[in-house]
Structure formats: structure tokens, C-alpha cells
Write a protein that holds these residues in place. Structure first.
Motif, PDB file in Angstrom:
ATOM      1  N   UNK A  21     -32.338  21.692  19.506  1.00 36.55           N
ATOM      2  CA  UNK A  21     -33.005  20.779  20.356  1.00 36.55           C
ATOM      3  C   UNK A  21     -32.378  19.242  20.993  1.00 36.55           C
ATOM      4  N   UNK A  22     -31.640  18.836  19.843  1.00 39.31           N
ATOM      5  CA  UNK A  22     -30.932  17.768  19.905  1.00 39.31           C
ATOM      6  C   UNK A  22     -29.569  17.799  21.125  1.00 39.31           C
ATOM      7  N   UNK A  28     -25.483  11.384  17.710  1.00 41.77           N
ATOM      8  CA  UNK A  28     -25.300  12.841  17.164  1.00 41.77           C
ATOM      9  C   UNK A  28     -24.123  12.839  16.310  1.00 41.77           C
ATOM     10  N   UNK A  29     -23.057  11.937  16.703  1.00 40.26           N
ATOM     11  CA  UNK A  29     -21.871  11.906  15.711  1.00 40.26           C
ATOM     12  C   UNK A  29     -22.394  11.453  14.252  1.00 40.26           C
ATOM     13  N   UNK A  30     -23.400  10.625  14.233  1.00 44.15           N
ATOM     14  CA  UNK A  30     -23.898  10.122  13.008  1.00 44.15           C
ATOM     15  C   UNK A  30     -24.877  10.857  12.552  1.00 44.15           C
ATOM     16  N   UNK A  31     -25.798  11.448  12.993  1.00 46.06           N
ATOM     17  CA  UNK A  31     -27.139  12.193  12.453  1.00 46.06           C
ATOM     18  C   UNK A  31     -27.017  13.544  12.484  1.00 46.06           C
ATOM     19  N   UNK A  32     -26.332  14.271  13.637  1.00 51.06           N
ATOM     20  CA  UNK A  32     -26.483  15.709  13.633  1.00 51.06           C
ATOM     21  C   UNK A  32     -24.930  16.370  14.312  1.00 51.06           C
TER      22      UNK A  32
END
Length: 302
Positions: free
Chosen positions: A31-32, A212-216
Motif C-alpha cells: 500500500x505504501x 519509506x527509507x526508514x520504515x519500509x
């Protein structure tokens, strides 16, 4: 015919194409990731579009003030949240119905337009918006026979609440974008819209890319690996955004977003042609009501 009308219809078609591609990619990149590609892969195209407009208008890069910055930033964040919820909504119902839930946006856009810009609607405009919303509810019945239980589920079920939240974010983003665009000091409405679009898309790309680079990071890498389809989403998304930003620079957000409900006609066609989903008489009736509401909007805004 006023210019904002064909621009809005073209933007609705582009948005429908983008949503179809995002639904297809959602299973591959999450989704992200499917939310990010709308902005990340569209940003270079937005810059190219701005360069073309600057060349055609022979104007310089415009000056902006604090109103532009806060409105563009809030609009960008609201659109990110709205897109994320809309993509997530595809997990609950079919393609056509998933999009339909978010189409209460015109009412919410009218509210934010009144709060931020003091925009008011005519009685005919209000009636046309309500007619379109009724059509949306018909479409959201999906494949089930309309009944009190179905109506209740449609209005208060989890997919409905997600769709309403998505619509609220989209409605807010539309009003913020119009606020930002009208604050740009430029002679051409095309330059006002293009400059706002580039700044907003750059902000959205930076925010989502960093997060997104950090979390997913896996979803970010998946989006890049699927660069061909991601690029198509970016192209369709930026084409739609060019239309939205331009139309909302020319006309009140409530009217633009209400006419944009014509997208449901394209959605049902895509649902039938690409996803082999049957269209019921109830959905067809809803589509007709949405179309009639769109005609009313055009008359009211003329």
C-alpha cells in the motif's frame, strides 16, 4: 463550454487510469509503495511540464509568500493520507466500489472551500452535489440487493469509514491547493497551477521517500524494481494532477470535485473491461445519477 469542464473530465479519466494501475501494483509493492509512486515517479514529469509552461508564457519563476508554503504543505500531506487510505480501501471491496466510497469528497471539499476561501454554492449546485452523492451510494451497494441492512453497512461499515476519511483528506487537499495556487504571483493561470504542482509534488516525494527509507525500505525498492508500471502510474497521476490544479485555479473546488465524479463512469467501465467484474442495475442507476449530478454542476457553475 468553460475551460475548466473538459480539463476536469480529462483529469478524472487520468485519475481512473492511475487508480487501476495502483490496484494492480498494490500486491507487488504494498500500500505504501503504491501510494509513493504517484508522487515519486510523477515529480520529474511535473518539472518538465513547468519548464514547458515557463517557455510558453515567457514568465519568470513566480514569487510566493507564507500563505503558499503552509497551504501547499498541508495540501500535500492531506493528499498523501487520502491516497494511502484509498489504495488501502481496495482490499475491502471491488475496484468500482472501492473508488465510490471516496466520492463524498465534493461535500467535504465545499466545507473546506467555505472555511478557507469563503466560497459559497448556489441552491442548484448543492442539489446537484447531493444527487451525485446519492448515485455514489447506489454504486457502493455493490453486488448486493439494496436493503436497510445493506444501507446501514454501507454508511457505517469499516470500508465506508475509511472511504469517508479518504474523502475528507482529498477535500481538504483540494481547498489547500486552490489557496496555494491563487496566492502565486503570476499572470497565467497555467503557471500558477504548474508551479504549485511542482512544489507540492517535490514536498510529497521528499516526505514519503524519507519515511519509506526508514520504515519500509523493501517497498521502496519494490517500487523501483517495478519502474515500468510505476512510471505509468506517475505519468497518469501527474496528468490528472495537472488537470486538477489547473481546474481548481479556475473554479471553486466543490464544483470541480463534484464534476470529477464522472470518474465513476470510467471506473465501472474499467471494472468491467479489465477486472471482469459485472455491473449490476443498481450500479448502473447510480452511474446515471452521478452523471446527472455532473450536468447540474456544470449548469450551476456557468
Amino acid at each position: 463550454m468553460e475551460l475548466w469542464i473538459p480539463i476536469t473530465i480529462a483529469a478524472a479519466f487520468s485519475q481512473n487510469l492511475r487508480s487501476a494501475l495502483q490496484k494492480h501494483l498494490k500486491g507487488k509493492i504494498g500500500t505504501t509503495g503504491a501510494t509513493f509512486i504517484r508522487f515519486g515517479f510523477g515529480f520529474p514529469l511535473a518539472v518538465l511540464y513547468l519548464a514547458v509552461i515557463l517557455k510558453l508564457t515567457s514568465e519568470a519563476v513566480p514569487d510566493v509568500g507564507m500563505t503558499f508554503y503552509w497551504a501547499a504543505a498541508l495540501g500535500g500531506l492531506a493528499q498523501i493520507f487520502g491516497t494511502f487510505l484509498l489504495v488501502h480501501l481496495f482490499s475491502y471491496r471491488n475496484f468500482a466500489v472501492g473508488t465510490a466510497y471516496s466520492k463524498t469528497e465534493p461535500v467535504q471539499a465545499a466545507m473546506f472551500g467555505f472555511i478557507l476561501l469563503g466560497e459559497q454554492l448556489t441552491p442548484l449546485g448543492i442539489g446537484a452535489i447531493v444527487l451525485g452523492i446519492i448515485g455514489v451510494l447506489f454504486i457502493s451497494f455493490g453486488k448486493e440487493r439494496p436493503s436497510s441492512a445493506v444501507v446501514l453497512s454501507t454508511l457505517i461499515g469499516k470500508p465506508a469509514l475509511i472511504g469517508l476519511a479518504s474523502a475528507a483528506f482529498f477535500g481538504a487537499s483540494a481547498a489547500f491547493y486552490r489557496t496555494a495556487s491563487l496566492s502565486v504571483e503570476a499572470e497565467s493561470f497555467l503557471l500558477q497551477a504548474a508551479f504549485t504542482l511542482v512544489c507540492v509534488t517535490a514536498f510529497q516525494t521528499a516526505v514519503m521517500g524519507s519515511w519509506m527509507t526508514v520504515s519500509c525500505p523493501a517497498e521502496l525498492r519494490a517500487a523501483i524494481r517495478n519502474w515500468r508500471l510505476s512510471g505509468l502510474v506517475g505519468l497518469a497521476g501527474i496528468a490528472g494532477s495537472i488537470g486538477w490544479f489547473t481546474a481548481m485555479t479556475l473554479q471553486q473546488v466543490a464544483y470541480v470535485r463534484a464534476l470529477a465524479q464522472i470518474e465513476l463512469v470510467f471506473t465501472l467501465a474499467a471494472s468491467w473491461m479489465f477486472f471482469r467484474e459485472k455491473i449490476t442495475p443498481v450500479e448502473l442507476a447510480g452511474c446515471i445519477l452521478v452523471s446527472l449530478g455532473g450536468v447540474g454542476i456544470v449548469i450551476a457553475a456557468s
